[in-house]
Design an enzyme around this catalytic site. Sequence first.
Site: not given
Length: 249
Positions: A59-61, A63
Site C-alpha cells: 500500500t502507498d503513502t 493508504v
Amino acid sequence: MICAPARYLVFFQYFGTRYSGVMETRSDQALVGVQNYLEEAAQKLRPSAPIKFHISSRTDTGVHALANAAHLDIQRAPGKAAFTGKQLVQGLNYHLRPEPIRPLDIPAMREAAKFLLGTHDFSTFRSLNSESAFQSPVRTLLQLEIQPSPGFLSHHYEHRGLEFWEVKVKGRAFLYRQVRRMVGALVAVGQGKLAPHHIKELLEAKDARAFPSYAMAPASGLFLKSVEYSQADLATPSAPAEEELCGLS
C-alpha cells in the site's frame, strides 16, 4: 539442539496517514513504513535471529488497510517452545505503539457550527485560485450537522469503543475548498486549538489569509453524498442543484 523456525501468517490493520506505505523504508526518513514498526515490535519478543515480515500486499503513502497479511519465521533460543498464535498476537500488540487518538469536544464543535449556518460571506473559508475573483463569496449552508457514524472500520476494528463522527454539510453551492476549511476549523475547535467564538470571528474577517493554516482538513476525508434537484431547478437550467457532502473525522 536447534529447532527449525516456526512460520506464522499474521493479519494486521492500520491507519496509513502517518506511514510512507506498508513496505520497509530507511529508518531516517520522516515517515517510515508499517513494516518498520512491525519488525521493531517483533524484535522485542527476543528471537534468536532477526525477524522479517514478508508483506502480501503493498500500500502507498497514506493508504489504510482493513486486513493486510504477512508471513514471518521466528527462531527461538534452544529450549524455548514456539509461540502459539495467541501468544504471538498478544506479544506484537503489546509492543506496537498505538496511534495517538485524541477525543474531540463534540458539544463545542456543534456550538461553533451554528455560526456557519445560513447565508454568509465565506471569503475566509475558501482557498484562493484563478477563479476566485469572478465568484461571489456569498453562500448558503442549509445543513451542518455533526453526528455519530459507524465509520468504514466499524466491522474490522477490534476496539469497538473507538468512536467515529461524521460532519454532514448541505448547500446549494460551495466555494473552492470551503467544506474542507469549515470541517478542519470545526475539528480544531474539537481539539481545543480554537474556541467556538473564533469561528464567528473568522467568518466576520472575510479574508482567506486569516484562516489558520493548520486547520485545513485533508481531501481524503471528504466525499460527495448526493446531488438533489427541485422542480424549480429543473425549470431553470442555470440554477445550481443542492449538493450534500460529508466528511469523516
